[in-house]
Design a protein around this motif. Structure first.
Motif, short mmCIF file in Angstrom:
data_model
loop_
_atom_site.label_atom_id
_atom_site.label_comp_id
_atom_site.label_asym_id
_atom_site.label_seq_id
_atom_site.Cartn_x
_atom_site.Cartn_y
_atom_site.Cartn_z
N ILE A 126 0.84 -1.20 0.00
CA ILE A 126 0.00 0.00 0.00
C ILE A 126 0.88 1.26 0.00
O ILE A 126 0.67 2.19 -0.77
N ASN A 127 1.93 1.23 0.85
CA ASN A 127 2.88 2.35 0.88
C ASN A 127 3.43 2.62 -0.51
O ASN A 127 3.49 3.76 -0.96
N ALA A 128 3.85 1.54 -1.18
CA ALA A 128 4.48 1.69 -2.48
C ALA A 128 3.49 2.23 -3.50
O ALA A 128 3.84 3.10 -4.31
N SER A 129 2.26 1.77 -3.43
CA SER A 129 1.31 2.23 -4.46
C SER A 129 0.85 3.66 -4.20
O SER A 129 0.50 4.36 -5.13
N LYS A 130 0.91 4.08 -2.96
CA LYS A 130 0.55 5.46 -2.65
C LYS A 130 1.45 6.43 -3.38
O LYS A 130 1.04 7.52 -3.77
N THR A 131 2.73 6.06 -3.51
CA THR A 131 3.69 6.96 -4.15
C THR A 131 3.99 6.51 -5.57
O THR A 131 5.00 6.90 -6.15
N ASN A 132 3.12 5.69 -6.10
CA ASN A 132 3.25 5.24 -7.49
C ASN A 132 4.57 4.57 -7.82
O ASN A 132 5.08 4.70 -8.92
N GLN A 133 5.13 3.86 -6.85
CA GLN A 133 6.37 3.16 -7.13
C GLN A 133 6.08 1.92 -7.98
O GLN A 133 4.99 1.38 -7.94
N LYS A 134 7.13 1.51 -8.70
CA LYS A 134 6.95 0.30 -9.51
C LYS A 134 7.07 -0.95 -8.65
O LYS A 134 6.47 -1.97 -8.94
N THR A 135 7.89 -0.84 -7.62
CA THR A 135 8.10 -2.01 -6.76
C THR A 135 7.99 -1.62 -5.29
O THR A 135 8.05 -0.44 -4.96
N VAL A 136 7.86 -2.62 -4.46
CA VAL A 136 7.81 -2.38 -3.01
C VAL A 136 9.25 -2.42 -2.48
O VAL A 136 9.96 -3.41 -2.66
N THR A 137 9.66 -1.32 -1.85
CA THR A 137 11.07 -1.20 -1.46
C THR A 137 11.29 -1.51 0.03
O THR A 137 10.34 -1.67 0.79
N VAL A 138 12.58 -1.53 0.38
CA VAL A 138 12.96 -1.76 1.77
C VAL A 138 12.29 -0.73 2.68
O VAL A 138 11.79 -1.05 3.75
N LYS A 139 12.29 0.52 2.20
CA LYS A 139 11.71 1.58 2.99
C LYS A 139 10.22 1.33 3.28
O LYS A 139 9.74 1.57 4.39
N ASP A 140 9.54 0.86 2.28
CA ASP A 140 8.11 0.54 2.47
C ASP A 140 7.94 -0.51 3.56
O ASP A 140 7.02 -0.42 4.38
N PHE A 141 8.82 -1.48 3.56
CA PHE A 141 8.73 -2.52 4.57
C PHE A 141 9.04 -1.98 5.96
O PHE A 141 8.40 -2.35 6.94
N GLU A 142 10.04 -1.10 6.01
CA GLU A 142 10.39 -0.51 7.30
C GLU A 142 9.20 0.24 7.87
O GLU A 142 8.84 0.10 9.04
N GLU A 143 8.59 1.04 7.02
CA GLU A 143 7.46 1.84 7.49
C GLU A 143 6.30 0.95 7.91
O GLU A 143 5.66 1.17 8.95
N ALA A 144 6.03 -0.05 7.09
CA ALA A 144 4.93 -0.96 7.40
C ALA A 144 5.18 -1.67 8.72
O ALA A 144 4.29 -1.80 9.56
N SER A 145 6.43 -2.07 8.91
CA SER A 145 6.78 -2.80 10.13
C SER A 145 6.61 -1.92 11.36
O SER A 145 6.05 -2.34 12.37
N ASP A 146 7.09 -0.68 11.24
CA ASP A 146 6.92 0.25 12.36
C ASP A 146 5.45 0.47 12.67
O ASP A 146 5.04 0.54 13.82
N LYS A 147 4.69 0.60 11.60
CA LYS A 147 3.27 0.86 11.77
C LYS A 147 2.60 -0.29 12.51
O LYS A 147 1.82 -0.08 13.45
N ILE A 148 2.93 -1.50 12.08
CA ILE A 148 2.29 -2.65 12.71
C ILE A 148 2.78 -2.80 14.15
O ILE A 148 2.01 -3.09 15.05
N LEU A 149 4.07 -2.58 14.33
CA LEU A 149 4.64 -2.75 15.66
C LEU A 149 4.10 -1.73 16.65
O LEU A 149 3.77 -2.04 17.77
N LEU A 150 4.03 -0.55 16.27
CA LEU A 150 3.77 0.49 17.26
C LEU A 150 2.52 1.32 17.01
O LEU A 150 2.32 2.36 17.59
N GLY A 151 1.71 0.81 16.13
CA GLY A 151 0.50 1.56 15.88
C GLY A 151 0.75 2.68 14.90
O GLY A 151 1.89 2.95 14.53
N LYS A 152 -0.30 3.30 14.51
CA LYS A 152 -0.19 4.32 13.48
C LYS A 152 0.70 5.49 13.92
O LYS A 152 0.70 5.89 15.06
#
Ligand code: ADP
Ligand code: ZN
Length: 606
Positions: A385-411
């Motif tokens: 979802i992060n990646a598609s929000k910024t129209n990226q072609k692929t899902v990057t490390v940064k997207d995973f980092e953000e997603a992980s933080d979000k899941i771990l610690l809430g929004k």
């Protein structure tokens, strides 16, 4: 095929009639009470005339044929008169103050209202009748949404079940355990011929999101048989007896479709120890549970091949009767996925997502201990979802980092504003945690990243990257973890000479760990006895409790001083890190090591 049978409804079955009856009685009472309270007396026409002739009537209001009047003693009455202007003469003769109103005005509102309520009542009665009919039609139908005793299960026919054991990543043991269930469902005759005693009930035990439902459905997929799914809470209804009849209905349908699987999610909702409810009134649940037991026992004498899989994360609260031989006598554990399983689960869910070449799922698996299967699926989804929000072609490390933080610690809380001074303190606090981690390379998990961007309720975060799933920690490792947890507060203390409330959760972590060391692991002067709280077998005296507290405090004090010492000796590094962190907000381990001129750990080079 997927169909949902039954609807949630308060006014179900024969009880519905009682409710309707009560409603009617209440309405009638209310109407009467209303008249009484208004002091209105209903009189007939001749009485009315007599009252007029006797001069008792003060005034009347005539609306069509209705007469609303008041006597000289202020009491009120109502009557109906023949429409005849002659009546008015009598009134005039007896000097009654009278008023004639336009009949239609009063009529339209009052009569429209009563007409509407009449319609509503009719509709209500029709509705109740319809329900009652549905309830009696037995288990054949199933399309009647008003049926009450019908089960609210979902039925999946084999052709619609896409899950099989390959859909369940990891969970090797659980799959192994369930293999003979599959075999049995595939060819029940084989088992029966040999006279083998077959388990009919299997309890799937594990925390939510670890794939219990998925596994159950995969068993159905493997065995190519119908899958009946229901949640324990679906059995429980307002009316006594509904749950039990739902159980009966469910099992009847499953038997008709045998070989088949019944999956009961959250079985603890019905299966709690009987008589354990608060404040009584648990007849409904107990009846439901009894029916479930009866159905399970029925498997002993009937030949249909039905297997019941039930999921729970609280096997300890289940009624012992449920766990007896012939009922749920097998347990399959569905634990949090270990490192290898996490990577496999990530791979399964990453299949349909375009992932950047630089993303290393093995590394992500390492950084996500404690994630359930559902969390991992969610991680991939959030990253995408992060990646598609910024129209990226692929899902990057940064997207995973953000997603992980979000899941771990809430929004991420964007509105949480910190003053520059707050940020500085946070920066030192997080640097304190991180620096101690870096300075205790042998005992601590390597640093992963550190940030002062607030997430959820945490002001900043210092992440580590566990190298393996540790089931056992040495005393040294535990002490290091405690020192790291206290490092944030130690840094604040050292630099600002004050402590903030931000260290509360750190303190809790440290205290819990110290207590575990003393009470469970025998890592204190108290020796290796196990001191378990709230457990009668291990009850300990007040004196022991004091000793435990003493030991815990000792560990905490020593660890705190150790943390402070380390930071004091490396004050230059602490300042450097805190400053850099303030500027960059988030730093990965590599950047931290480079900044501090510390040789990174071999294990950390990926
Ligand atoms: P539970 O019933 O234990 O609460 P679920 O079976 O509902 O957990 O799991 C929720 C979701 O998590 C699944 O639909 C699936 O997407 C994912 N998931 C959980 N465990 C696994 C696994 N072992 N392999 C693949 N996906 C999994
Ligand atoms: Zn902290």
């Amino acid at each position: 095929m997927k169909r949902k049978i039954g609807g949630k409804n308060l006014f179900k079955g024969p009880k519905g009639f009682i409710i309707v009856a009560i409603v009617f009685v209440i309405f009638a009472l209310l109407a009467t009470l209303d008249d009484i309270s208004r002091g209105v007396k209903k009189v007939n026409y001749s009485t009315f005339l007599k009252m007029v002739e006797r001069g008792q009537v003060k005034k009347v209001k005539i609306s069509g044929q209705d007469v609303y009047g008041e006597l000289k003693d202020d009491s009120k009455f109502e009557t109906v008169i023949a429409y005849n202007p002659k009546n008015w003469d009598i009134l005039k003769e007896h000097d009654v103050d009278f008023e004639v109103t336009n009949q239609s005005g009063g009529f339209s509102i009052w009569y429209l209202l009563s007409f509407l309520s009449f319609l509503a009542t009719l509709g209500f009665i029709w509705y109740i009748f319809k329900q009652a009919k549905g309830g009696q039609s037995g288990s054949g139908g199933g399309n009647n949404v008003f049926s009450m005793g019908k089960s609210r299960h979902k039925l999946f026919m084999p052709t619609t079940i896409k899950e099989n054991f390959d859909s369940v990543a990891g969970a090797a043991e659980a799959k192994e355990d369930l293999k003979d269930v599959v075999d049995f469902l595939k060819s029940p005759e084989k088992f029966k011929r040999l006279g083998a005693k077959i388990t009919r009930g299997v309890l799937l035990i594990g925390e939510p999101g670890n794939g219990k439902t998925l596994l159950a459905k995969a068993v159905a997929g493997e065995a190519n048989c119908p899958f009946f799914s229901i949640s324990g809470s679906d059995f429980i209804e307002v009316f006594v007896g509904v749950g039990a009849s739902r159980v009966r209905d469910l099992f009847a349908q499953a038997r008709k479709n045998a070989p088949s699987i019944i999956f009961i999610d959250e079985i603890d909702a019905v299966g709690r120890t009987r008589g354990s409810g608060l404040g009584g009134g648990h007849d409904e649940r107990e009846q439901t549970l009894n029916q479930l037991l009866t159905e399970m026992d029925g498997f002993q004498t009937t030949s249909e091949s039905v297997i019941v899989l039930a999921a729970t994360n609280r096997p300890d609260v289940l009624d012992k009767a449920l766990l007896r031989p012939g009922r749920f006598d097998r347990r399959v554990h569905v634990p949090y996925p270990d490192l290898v399983s996490r990577e496999q689960i990530l791979n399964v869910h990453a299949k349909n997502v375009k992932i950047d070449m630089a993303v290393d799922l093995a590394k992500i698996a390492r950084g996500t201990p404690g994630f359930s299967g559902a969390d991992l699926a969610n991680l991939i989804n959030e990253a995408a979802i992060n990646a598609s929000k910024t129209n990226q072609k692929t899902v990057t490390v940064k997207d995973f980092e953000e997603a992980s933080d979000k899941i771990l610690l809430g929004k991420e809380i964007k509105t949480m504003v910190q003053t520059p001074q707050d940020l500085k303190i946070t920066s030192y606090h997080e640097s304190g945690h991180s620096l101690i981690r870096v300075m205790l390379p042998q005992e601590a998990d390597p640093l992963h990243k550190v940030t002062i961007i607030p997430r959820g309720r945490a002001l900043g975060v210092s992440h580590s990257l566990p190298e393996r799933d540790k089931h056992t920690l040495s005393k040294k490792e535990m002490l290091a973890s405690i020192a790291i947890a206290l490092g944030g507060r130690a840094a604040e203390d050292l630099v600002f000479n004050k402590i903030t409330t931000g260290a509360y959760s750190d303190f809790k972590v440290a205290t819990d760990m110290a207590r575990d060391m003393v009470c469970y692991y025998g890592m204190s002067d108290l020796g290796i006895a196990v001191y378990r709280q709230g457990d009668a077998d291990f009850a300990y005296s007040q004196k022991t409790a004091e000793k435990i507290d003493e030991q815990v405090n000792k560990i905490l004090d020593e660890s705190y001083n150790r943390a402070k010492d380390i930071l004091q000796q490396n004050r230059d590094k602490l300042d450097k890190l805190a400053e850099a962190l303030l500027a960059r907000e988030t730093m990965f381990a590599g950047e931290v090591y480079e900044l501090l001129g510390v040789e990174p750990r071999i294990e950390h080079k990926f």
